[in-house]
Design an enzyme around this catalytic site. Structure first.
Site, PDB file in Angstrom:
ATOM      1  N   HIS A  66       0.839  -1.195   0.000  1.00 51.21           N
ATOM      2  CA  HIS A  66       0.000   0.000   0.000  1.00 51.21           C
ATOM      3  C   HIS A  66       0.870   1.238   0.000  1.00 51.21           C
ATOM      4  O   HIS A  66       2.036   1.207   0.394  1.00 51.21           O
ATOM      5  CB  HIS A  66      -0.932   0.014   1.213  1.00 51.21           C
ATOM      6  N   CYS A 216       1.756   3.756  11.944  1.00 50.55           N
ATOM      7  CA  CYS A 216       2.744   3.516  10.897  1.00 50.55           C
ATOM      8  C   CYS A 216       2.808   4.749  10.006  1.00 50.55           C
ATOM      9  O   CYS A 216       1.918   5.603  10.058  1.00 50.55           O
ATOM     10  CB  CYS A 216       2.400   2.270  10.075  1.00 50.55           C
TER      11      CYS A 216
END
Length: 708
Positions: A66, A216
């Site tokens: 991603h 993240c």
């Protein structure tokens, strides 16, 4: 139906290549082919850059690459069922189910929430089993829409029991960004209220209590998947765990009462925790966010052990930790190197501002006169009463003085932020103090580095002991700055500052007296260092040496400015040389993605960003790095031979107005660029590295991925 995924974005039982790189390029090409991205190669490059930071494979045979990318025009999901499976870095083996999440750089919150919800659904075995059993792309889309809560009502009602969704079709996990893990555990919050007293002590027989933060860099997938993995595992273990997800789609803060009643905190993050001081006093464990997905049971067990261990590290009152858990597995050599690099990065703005202001002052007034007379001019003249001082001389004195004051902070900033890198905020004041002492003694940037390390290490060690609360609150603001400043400053004054100052005096005299062959040799060595690891430690050592010495330059001693010009010119060569090789001289030896990177490298090189060459070096280091080093040696030697100077520490071609000898500077860079471009092309040709443009297996070629 969701806007995120359509049947055209589903690839079932396809072979997309034997490695992660090939699969991601194929999926990026699928996004582009469906009109959802401007350029397949740019999207693939962004996804691969994210993959390089942390592998995206998760247990269960799943890969979830991603990224957020400027190339993406619409938030998109691409699902591939691979045959054969491909390794995405999960511990339990390769992945046969891959979801590629491509988000626009400015994705709105609703799309980010849907993408995050999809990531959380992948943690549920029934959802993944449905994907493996799907017979058509349309069926996959229906399963995904159901997980996202977008399926029609009749579809949701007909969904078989046990598929991990509610009757509305939404996943059992809370919405992205939520922290109330009690929603997942089915009443953890209620259990918390009943099993603990007001003072937060655990009642006999009650569940253990933990809190966690997950985060993240992208904030779309791993943040929420780690939260769910930790939560589900804690529920199985009978532990009450509540998680705060600090992701792109927002974060709901943990209730302060929940934190107060917790026994320990888990930080599963790849970025800084926001408002970490909320967890002051709690024992903690910390790791990269991916470990929260791969090893949730181990992390919960470690957190419980930390809660029972009086020697476990704790978060201090100012939000720092008594030990840096993210670097707990690193040696002191690595930690010190990182701290020095932190100091250099914070020092550069002081040098950039000061150097450019002084350079402008020298452009509008006589350099020797303004350097000698600035203090007298500002002491007697004002803008409204110049006397016999010319306007240009007065403005030159103002700019020179401001720049000189900024440059005087070079060593204190270097030392202060080195100490900060080792001890966090308690190290800043002792570090700046040590830097000022180094300045006072004439110990220069070496004294600043030594003083910053002494201050940081002292502050770090002083923060380790567990102390009573009344004393602990005084440590970061009074006791640590006092003792660490005394320790570092005292050592500099009494023992090591004098020898360092003598060495700096000798070194400055040596550099000022360099000419002819010795200067050319120094330029060649600096050029070699700048191009050997393309922004790595060796590159940074050479750059730091040049920047730190810039403060010693005067109108009559230009040696430091010559070194600065040499370092800048040599650092520009790798990206420019590889841009030349990949877009002009040897296009057929580079992939389509590399040719695309080559176009960007022209600008990166012109701006003195050596890291623009890293993608080329990573793909073929044995041919690229020697070519870069050869070009750097030539450029470094030429700039020193011509006596080129730079009063600014950064900027590439954009600081030509403050470059002394601009034509020689440009010529040196162009010659080095040509050497690198030609040599890299020849090495690839001799080595037989002829690559096709990146047609990806199983995906039709597009005009962007095939060389004309």
């Amino acid at each position: 139906m969701s806007e995120l995924i359509t049947p055209d974005l589903v690839l079932l039982d396809r072979e997309l290549g034997g490695d992660t790189d090939s699969v991601i390029r194929a999926l990026a090409a699928t996004v582009h082919r469906n009109g959802r991205a401007r350029n397949a190669d740019s999207l693939a490059a962004d996804a691969l850059a994210r993959e390089a930071k942390n592998a995206t494979g998760i247990p269960g045979g799943i890969g979830i690459p991603h990224c957020r990318s400027e190339a993406v025009t619409r938030a998109t999901l691409v699902m591939a069922r691979l045959a054969p499976a491909v390794d995405f870095g999960a511990k339990d083996g390769p992945a046969d189910i891959v979801f590629f999440i491509a988000a626009p750089a400015g994705a709105d919150q609703e799309h980010l929430k849907l993408l995050s919800k999809l990531a959380r659904s992948l943690m549920k075995k029934p959802f993944v089993a449905s994907l493996r059993a799907a017979a058509s792309p349309e069926e996959v889309v229906a399963v995904v829409d159901g997980a996202l809560g977008l399926a029609p009502a009749d579809d949701a009602a007909a969904r078989p029991a046990g598929d991990g969704t509610s009757s509305a079709g939404s996943p059992a996990a809370p919405a992205a960004g939520a922290t109330a893990v009690g929603a997942v555990t089915g009443g953890a919050g209620a259990a918390a209220s009943s099993s603990h007293g007001e003072d937060g002590a655990r009642d006999a027989g009650g569940p253990r209590r933990l809190v966690a933060v997950t985060a993240c860099p992208t904030g779309i997938a791993h943040t929420y998947m780690a939260a769910d993995a930790l939560t589900n595992t804690a529920q199985e273990m009978g532990v009450d765990l509540q998680v705060e997800t600090q992701g792109s789609s927002g974060a709901t803060r943990l209730d302060p009462q929940v934190i107060a009643r917790a026994e320990a905190v888990i930080f599963a993050t790849d970025v800084d925790v926001r408002e970490r001081n909320r967890f002051a006093g709690l024992p903690y464990i910390a790791s990269a966010v991916k470990r929260g997905i791969d090893e949730p049971r181990e992390m919960v067990e470690e957190a419980l052990a930390a809660a029972d261990d009086p020697r476990a590290p704790r978060v201090t009152g100012d939000g720092t930790a008594t030990a840096d858990a993210l670097t707990a597995g690193e040696g002191w050599g690595t930690r010190i190197r990182k701290a020095v690099m932190t100091g250099v990065s914070y020092m550069i703005p002081f040098v950039a501002a000061g150097g450019l202001l002084m350079a402008i002052a020298f452009m509008i007034a006589d350099p020797v006169a303004v350097a000698k007379q600035a203090e007298d001019i500002l002491g007697t003249a004002t803008l409204g009463n110049l006397g016999d001082v010319s306007l240009s001389m007065y403005l030159g004195a103002v700019l020179f003085t401001i720049g000189n004051l900024s440059m005087s902070l070079l060593v204190p900033a270097l030392a202060g932020y080195i100490a900060y890198g080792l001890a966090d905020r308690p190290g800043i004041a002792p570090g700046f103090t040590a830097g000022l002492v180094a300045n006072f003694m004439g110990a220069g940037f070496i004294g600043g580095i030594v003083g910053g390390l002494l201050a940081g290490l002292c502050a770090y060690w002083l923060s380790l002991p567990r102390l009573p609360r009344w004393l602990g609150s005084l440590m970061p603001v009074v006791i640590i700055p006092l003792l660490a400043s005394l320790f570092a400053g005292g050592l500099l004054f009494l023992a090591i500052g004098g020898p360092i100052a003598a060495f700096m005096t000798w070194l400055n005299g040596l550099l000022a007296g360099m000419s002819g062959a010795s200067a050319v040799a120094l330029g060649a060595v600096l050029g070699l260092m700048m191009c050997s690891d393309l922004g790595g430690p060796i590159n940074k050592v050479a750059y730091s040496f040049a920047v730190a010495g810039l403060g010693a330059a005067t109108a009559t001693n230009t040696a430091p400015q010559e070194i600065m010009a040499t370092v800048i010119a040599a650092g520009m060569v790798p990206p420019l040389g590889l841009a030349l090789a990949s877009t002009v001289l040897g296009r057929k030896y580079f992939t389509a993605a590399e040719r695309e990177n080559g176009k960007t490298s022209w600008l990166l090189g012109a701006s003195f960003i050596s890291e623009g060459a890293i993608p080329f070096a990573a793909a073929d280091p044995l041919r690229v790095i020697p070519g870069c080093m050869a070009g750097g040696v030539v450029t470094g030697a030429m700039t020193m031979a011509f006596g080129v100077t730079s009063a600014a520490p950064h900027g590439g071609f954009f600081i030509l107005p403050v470059i002394g000898g601009p034509l020689a500077f440009i010529g040196s860079v162009l010659v080095g660029t040509l050497v690198t471009g030609v040599l890299v092309t020849l090495l690839k040709r001799v080595g037989g590295v002829e690559k096709r443009a990146a047609e990806t297996p199983g995906v039709p070629a597009t005009p962007q991925t095939v060389e004309a």
